[in-house]
Design a protein around this motif. Structure first.
Motif, PDB file in Angstrom:
ATOM      1  N   UNK A 280      -1.686  -0.107   2.909  1.00  0.00           N
ATOM      2  CA  UNK A 280      -1.747  -0.089   4.382  1.00  0.00           C
ATOM      3  C   UNK A 280      -3.190  -0.195   4.866  1.00  0.00           C
ATOM      4  N   UNK A 281      -4.076   0.526   4.208  1.00  0.00           N
ATOM      5  CA  UNK A 281      -5.488   0.482   4.601  1.00  0.00           C
ATOM      6  C   UNK A 281      -6.057  -0.919   4.363  1.00  0.00           C
ATOM      7  N   UNK A 282      -5.735  -1.505   3.222  1.00  0.00           N
ATOM      8  CA  UNK A 282      -6.228  -2.842   2.912  1.00  0.00           C
ATOM      9  C   UNK A 282      -5.727  -3.862   3.934  1.00  0.00           C
ATOM     10  N   UNK A 283      -4.467  -3.740   4.329  1.00  0.00           N
ATOM     11  CA  UNK A 283      -3.888  -4.651   5.316  1.00  0.00           C
ATOM     12  C   UNK A 283      -4.571  -4.485   6.676  1.00  0.00           C
ATOM     13  N   UNK A 284      -4.808  -3.238   7.069  1.00  0.00           N
ATOM     14  CA  UNK A 284      -5.468  -2.978   8.349  1.00  0.00           C
ATOM     15  C   UNK A 284      -6.885  -3.529   8.364  1.00  0.00           C
TER      16      UNK A 284
END
Length: 237
Positions: A224-228
């Motif tokens: 999720x962090x990487x996508x954000x």
């Protein structure tokens, strides 16, 4: 420069011409002193004006770079007194405090669960650093917008109390300020998402019994962090 030259010429003519004041050098001590003083003062004014406008280097004011946490707090503080921005700026200042606490908590948890020399520790810490860097990059973008904010113009446009604008121009200005405020709120919302992702990451780390470095990149919170981060960087480009 032309204005200064014309002004000096007019003063000299009014003072020295027989048709006006008629001060004459050599006719008396007082008149001579006054005439000479006037001519010297005229020469000094012209020389100083020429130097000031033609040769003196211009002073360029460059804003101090915003790099540290304290720099961001100092840069944001003045805008908290602007009514239209006070709520958003207050929330941003609060987010900075929360980011500090979450980053400190994350590092503390990592130190308890991993050895600082382990690859797992380094990977989690690098993710936290990247989130923090992007977090402050968003705030810097907000500051770039705040610098050009005109409070009085905003109040006139948004309350529609200005009779100076045509309905079409007023509509365009309203759309501009609506988009302006939406950008600031969007950046603040993105930072709020980052804080939430760090909370999720902390929760997942606290549940781990053991993990291999290769498994870190497949953790839901990390994904999720990487996508954000990718979405935000793409949006800023």
């Amino acid at each position: 420069m032309l204005g200064l030259t014309a002004a000096v010429a007019v003063v000299d003519i009014l003072t020295l011409s027989p048709a006006f004041a008629g001060v004459m050098i050599g006719r008396g001590a007082l008149e001579t002193a006054l005439g000479v003083t006037l001519l010297v003062a005229s020469a000094i004014a012209l020389i100083y004006g020429s130097y000031n406008w033609l040769y003196k280097a211009k002073i360029v004011l460059t804003p101090a770079p915003i790099e540290t946490r304290e720099d961001f707090l100092s840069a944001l503080a003045p805008y908290s007194r602007i009514r239209a921005l006070a709520e958003d700026v207050s929330l941003t200042l609060e987010q900075i405090e929360r980011m500090d606490k979450k980053k400190a908590t994350l590092l503390k948890v990592l130190q308890q669960r991993f050895d600082p020399v382990e690859m797992s520790f380094a990977k989690f810490a690098s993710v936290a650093d990247e989130v923090e860097n992007l977090f402050y990059l968003n705030i810097k973008s907000v500051l770039n917008r705040l610098i050009v904010f005109d409070e009085s113009e905003y109040e006139r446009v948004m309350t529609r109390k200005s009779a100076r604008y045509s309905p079409k121009l007023l509509q365009e200005k309203t759309a501009f300020y609506t988009e302006y405020m939406a950008y600031i709120k969007n950046a603040i919302g993105t930072n709020e998402e980052m804080l939430l992702k760090l909370d999720k990451l902390l929760l997942e780390i606290s549940r781990l019994d053991s993990i291999e470095p290769d498994d870190i990149e497949r953790m839901p919170a990390i994904l999720e962090i990487d996508s954000l981060i990718k979405q935000t960087k793409y949006y800023k480009q």
